[in-house]
Design an enzyme around this catalytic site. Structure first.
Site, PDB file in Angstrom:
ATOM      1  N   HIS A  12       0.790  -1.237   0.000  1.00 14.47           N
ATOM      2  CA  HIS A  12       0.000   0.000   0.000  1.00 14.47           C
ATOM      3  C   HIS A  12       0.830   1.300   0.000  1.00 14.47           C
ATOM      4  CE1 HIS A  12      -3.397  -2.583   1.177  1.00 14.47           C
ATOM      5  NE2 HIS A  12      -2.629  -3.072   2.130  1.00 14.47           N
TER       6      HIS A  12
HETATM    7  C1  BDR Z   1      -3.043   0.607   5.382  1.00 16.94           C
HETATM    8  O1  BDR Z   1      -3.218   0.116   6.705  1.00 16.94           O
HETATM    9  C2  BDR Z   1      -1.988  -0.273   7.245  1.00 16.94           C
HETATM   10  O2  BDR Z   1      -2.106  -1.549   7.794  1.00 16.94           O
HETATM   11  C3  BDR Z   1      -0.966  -0.205   6.147  1.00 16.94           C
HETATM   12  O3  BDR Z   1       0.274   0.262   6.662  1.00 16.94           O
HETATM   13  C4  BDR Z   1      -1.561   0.789   5.176  1.00 16.94           C
HETATM   14  O4  BDR Z   1      -1.212   2.118   5.496  1.00 16.94           O
HETATM   15  C5  BDR Z   1      -3.705  -0.335   4.400  1.00 16.94           C
HETATM   16  O5  BDR Z   1      -5.063  -0.443   4.661  1.00 16.94           O
END
Ligand code: BDR
Ligand code: CA
Length: 311
Positions: free
Chosen positions: A241
Site C-alpha cells: 500500500h
Molecule cells: C493501510 O493500513 C496499514 O495496515 C498499512 O500500513 C496501510 O497504510 C492499508 O489499509
C-alpha cells in the site's frame, strides 16, 4: 530543486518500504518523519520509524511522535497483520538515534509556517490524526500546503478492516473528514490501486537479488507482511500500500485516476470510515480529491528496486 515532504506514518512494513523509497530518492527532501498511532501504538510506531531511518543509513533524519489515539474513537490496531512490534520480519537493531522532543503536530505547523508557502507536501501513510490536529490547531497552514498525498480508503474494492472501510480511515474517520474538507489539493491512493500492487514472488526476488542489507530487510518485511493478505485474498503476494504515495511523487504517470468528490462516513457504525467516492459525478458536491484507481505495477516495482538498491 528537491520536493519538500513530511512523511506521517505508523510503521508498519509497507510504511517502512515507503520511507526507504523516499530516503533513497534525490528528488525528495524529507524534512522530517512524524509518527502516529495506528498499526500499533505510538511508542512502537515512533521507534519503528527510527529503526527504518537507521536501516537506510540516515540516523540524522528527525523523527517526531504525534497523537496517541484518534480524535474521537478508541484506537484500533492491527497486530494481526503487522506482528507484535508492527515491524515483524527482519531482525532490526534497537535504534540509537533519539526521538525529537517536539510534538509531531507542532513540527508540522512550524515547518509549514516557516517554509515558503506552497512548497511542502504532506505524505500520510497512516490514520490522519496528526494532520487533522495540525489543521485544527493552526488553520493558516491549509493554504500553505502544496499537496496531501495519502494512502487510505477503498471504493470499488470495499474495505479491508470492515466490509465498508479501509484501515487508515476506519481508525480515524473524523480526522479523514477534517482533511477532505480542508480545501487542500489531495491525491488518494485507495485499496482500488494498492490491491493491484502485489508483492508476487518474482517481484520480491528483485529485492532478494540485491544482496544488500536493505534488500534482505525488504524481503523479510514483505514476506512477513504478505502472509496475512495472501491467505485472505488467495493471491500470489500481498498489496504493497504505502509506497504508492511516494512512487506517485516520483513518477505520477504510473497511476491513473479521477478528480471527484470524496466524503467520509462518520455517523453510521455499519459503514463507519467508508470513503464515499462520487466516481460518476452523480452529485454536485465539490471535487475535493484525485482518487487513483490504476497502477503500472511492474513499473512501480522496478522503481522501488532501482531506488532501494542505492541505499
Ligand atoms: C493501510 O493500513 C496499514 O495496515 C498499512 O500500513 C496501510 O497504510 C492499508 O489499509
Ligand atoms: Ca501505514
Amino acid at each position: 530543486m528537491a520536493r519538500k515532504i513530511i512523511i506521517d506514518t505508523d510503521p508498519g512494513q509497507d510504511d517502512a518500504v515507503a520511507i526507504l523509497l523516499a530516503l533513497a530518492s534525490p528528488e525528495l527532501d524529507v524534512l522530517g518523519i512524524t509518527a502516529v498511532a495506528g498499526n500499533v501504538p505510538l511508542a512502537l510506531t515512533e521507534k519503528n520509524a527510527r529503526k527504518v531511518c537507521e536501516l537506510a543509513g540516515r540516523p540524522d533524519m528527525i523523527v517526531f511522535a504525534g497523537a496517541v489515539r484518534p480524535l474521537v474513537r478508541k484506537l484500533v490496531t492491527a497486530e494481526y497483520v503487522h506482528g507484535k512490534t508492527g515491524l515483524d520480519g527482519p531482525d532490526l537493531p534497537e535504534p540509537t538515534m533519539q526521538l525529537q522532543e517536539q510534538h509531531a503536530v507542532d513540527f508540522i505547523i512550524e515547518t509549514l509556517m516557516r517554509e515558503e508557502s506552497g512548497t511542502v507536501t504532506l505524505c500520510p501513510l497512516g490514520p490522519l490524526t496528526n494532520i487533522a490536529l495540525a489543521l485544527i490547531r493552526e488553520p493558516r497552514i491549509a493554504p500553505r500546503i502544496q499537496q496531501i498525498v495519502f494512502m487510505g480508503g477503498g471504493f470499488f474494492e470495499g474495505g479491508n478492516t470492515t466490509p465498508a472501510a479501509e484501515f487508515n480511515i476506519y481508525v480515524d474517520p473524523h480526522a479523514a473528514d477534517v482533511v477532505l474538507k480542508s480545501g487542500i489539493p489531495t491525491v488518494i491512493m485507495p485499496l482500488d490501486v494498492t490491491h493491484k500492487a502485489l508483492t508476487t514472488r518474482s517481484r520480491v526476488d528483485l529485492f532478494r537479488r540485491m544482496g544488500t542489507k536493505v534488500g534482505d530487510a525488504t524481503v523479510a518485511l514483505l514476506e512477513f507482511f504478505e502472509r496475512f493478505d495472501e491467505e485472505k485474498y488467495g493471491t500470489d503476494g500481498g498489496p504493497l500500500h504505502d509506497p504508492c504515495v511516494i512512487a506517485y511523487l516520483l513518477k505520477p504517470d504510473l497511476f491513473k485516476g479521477r478528480t471527484v468528490n470524496v466524503e467520509i462516513e462518520t455517523g453510521a457504525e455499519l459503514t463507519m470510515g467508508m470513503t464515499v467516492v462520487d466516481w460518476w459525478g452523480v452529485t454536485q458536491r465539490p471535487r475535493n480529491a484525485t482518487v487513483m484507481r490504476d497502477i503500472d505495477a511492474d513499473g512501480f516495482f522496478a522503481l522501488l528496486a532501482e531506488r532501494l538498491a542505492r541505499l
